[in-house]
Motif scaffolding. Structure first.
Motif, PDB file in Angstrom:
ATOM      1  N   SER A  40       0.841  -1.188   0.000  1.00  0.00           N
ATOM      2  CA  SER A  40       0.000   0.000   0.000  1.00  0.00           C
ATOM      3  C   SER A  40       0.878   1.240   0.000  1.00  0.00           C
ATOM      4  CB  SER A  40      -0.897   0.010   1.239  1.00  0.00           C
ATOM      5  OG  SER A  40      -1.693   1.176   1.265  1.00  0.00           O
ATOM      6  N   GLU A  41       0.235   2.366  -0.229  1.00  0.00           N
ATOM      7  CA  GLU A  41       0.881   3.655  -0.007  1.00  0.00           C
ATOM      8  C   GLU A  41       0.498   4.102   1.391  1.00  0.00           C
ATOM      9  OE1 GLU A  41      -0.032   6.550  -3.014  1.00  0.00           O
ATOM     10  OE2 GLU A  41       0.123   5.037  -4.581  1.00  0.00           O
ATOM     11  N   VAL A  42       1.261   5.020   1.918  1.00  0.00           N
ATOM     12  CA  VAL A  42       0.989   5.531   3.264  1.00  0.00           C
ATOM     13  C   VAL A  42      -0.051   6.637   3.172  1.00  0.00           C
ATOM     14  CG1 VAL A  42       1.989   6.625   5.293  1.00  0.00           C
ATOM     15  CG2 VAL A  42       3.347   5.025   3.968  1.00  0.00           C
ATOM     16  N   LYS A  43      -1.025   6.604   4.070  1.00  0.00           N
ATOM     17  CA  LYS A  43      -1.989   7.692   4.224  1.00  0.00           C
ATOM     18  C   LYS A  43      -1.526   8.480   5.438  1.00  0.00           C
ATOM     19  CE  LYS A  43      -6.429   6.746   4.195  1.00  0.00           C
ATOM     20  NZ  LYS A  43      -7.776   6.378   4.661  1.00  0.00           N
ATOM     21  N   TYR A  44      -1.111   9.702   5.238  1.00  0.00           N
ATOM     22  CA  TYR A  44      -0.538  10.516   6.316  1.00  0.00           C
ATOM     23  C   TYR A  44      -1.637  11.248   7.067  1.00  0.00           C
ATOM     24  CZ  TYR A  44       3.751   9.501   3.839  1.00  0.00           C
ATOM     25  OH  TYR A  44       4.794   8.848   3.238  1.00  0.00           O
ATOM     26  N   LYS A  45      -1.749  10.960   8.353  1.00  0.00           N
ATOM     27  CA  LYS A  45      -2.704  11.657   9.215  1.00  0.00           C
ATOM     28  C   LYS A  45      -1.917  12.530  10.175  1.00  0.00           C
ATOM     29  CE  LYS A  45      -6.744   8.822   9.045  1.00  0.00           C
ATOM     30  NZ  LYS A  45      -7.906   8.400   9.796  1.00  0.00           N
ATOM     31  N   MET A  46      -2.235  13.803  10.164  1.00  0.00           N
ATOM     32  CA  MET A  46      -1.502  14.753  11.001  1.00  0.00           C
ATOM     33  C   MET A  46      -1.854  14.578  12.483  1.00  0.00           C
ATOM     34  SD  MET A  46       0.312  16.084   8.743  1.00  0.00           S
ATOM     35  CE  MET A  46       1.094  17.484   9.483  1.00  0.00           C
ATOM     36  N   ILE A  47      -3.104  14.275  12.771  1.00  0.00           N
ATOM     37  CA  ILE A  47      -3.531  14.050  14.150  1.00  0.00           C
ATOM     38  C   ILE A  47      -4.031  12.620  14.240  1.00  0.00           C
ATOM     39  CG2 ILE A  47      -5.145  14.719  15.955  1.00  0.00           C
ATOM     40  CD1 ILE A  47      -5.206  17.510  14.681  1.00  0.00           C
ATOM     41  N   ASP A  48      -3.403  11.843  15.114  1.00  0.00           N
ATOM     42  CA  ASP A  48      -3.760  10.432  15.264  1.00  0.00           C
ATOM     43  C   ASP A  48      -4.282  10.197  16.670  1.00  0.00           C
ATOM     44  OD1 ASP A  48      -4.017   7.704  15.181  1.00  0.00           O
ATOM     45  OD2 ASP A  48      -1.875   7.293  15.217  1.00  0.00           O
ATOM     46  N   LEU A  49      -5.587  10.183  16.785  1.00  0.00           N
ATOM     47  CA  LEU A  49      -6.218   9.883  18.061  1.00  0.00           C
ATOM     48  C   LEU A  49      -6.612   8.420  18.037  1.00  0.00           C
ATOM     49  CD1 LEU A  49      -8.473  13.021  18.282  1.00  0.00           C
ATOM     50  CD2 LEU A  49      -6.274  12.665  19.381  1.00  0.00           C
ATOM     51  N   GLY A  50      -6.424   7.688  19.109  1.00  0.00           N
ATOM     52  CA  GLY A  50      -6.660   6.254  19.187  1.00  0.00           C
ATOM     53  C   GLY A  50      -7.971   5.790  18.596  1.00  0.00           C
TER      54      GLY A  50
END
Length: 132
Positions: free
Chosen positions: A34-44
């Motif tokens: 896969s490609e990476v999906k970049y999330k700036m804020i990662d809440l559980g």
């Protein structure tokens, strides 16, 4: 004395339950890319307890742009995380490249996936998906 002993026994039982829940795996290896999906804020997301536990153990979460079966994200080591996040996603967007990788993981007996191992990765000329 009895209170101290009961607290220690309780902590040991809870630790064993967590170990059984998040470390017992099936032997079948699952491979994907896969490609990476970049999330700036990662809440559980939906697994705040596991996210906290893996963070304490030095694992990071990587979101997948194209899902393999029902895998939305993977937990990987900090060393592998640095390979997939060589710099800020905003800078990557300006430079017009993203990371494509292949991985290997195993299914947990009680649901979810074990910590993944990155097999290969490469930079590709494509705009990365960056979410807030």
């Amino acid at each position: 004395m009895k209170i101290t002993l009961s607290i220690i026994v309780t902590l040991l039982v809870v630790s064993m339950l967590v170990l059984v829940r998040y470390r017992l795996i099936h032997s079948k290896i699952i491979r994907g890319a896969s490609e990476v999906k970049y999330k700036m804020i990662d809440l559980g997301q939906q697994d705040i307890f596991r996210h906290g536990l893996e963070s304490l153990l030095g694992k990071k979460r990587v979101f997948l742009k194209t899902q393999n079966k029902d895998i939305e994200w993977l937990y990987i080591s900090k060393i592998n995380f640095k390979k997939l996040y060589p710099e800020s996603p905003i800078k990557m967007k300006e430079k017009n490249y993203t990371i494509k990788f292949s991985y290997e993981t195993k299914r947990l007996i009680f649901g979810g996936y074990a910590c993944a191992k990155i097999i290969s990765f490469e930079k590709i000329n494509e705009i990365p998906e960056v979410l807030k």
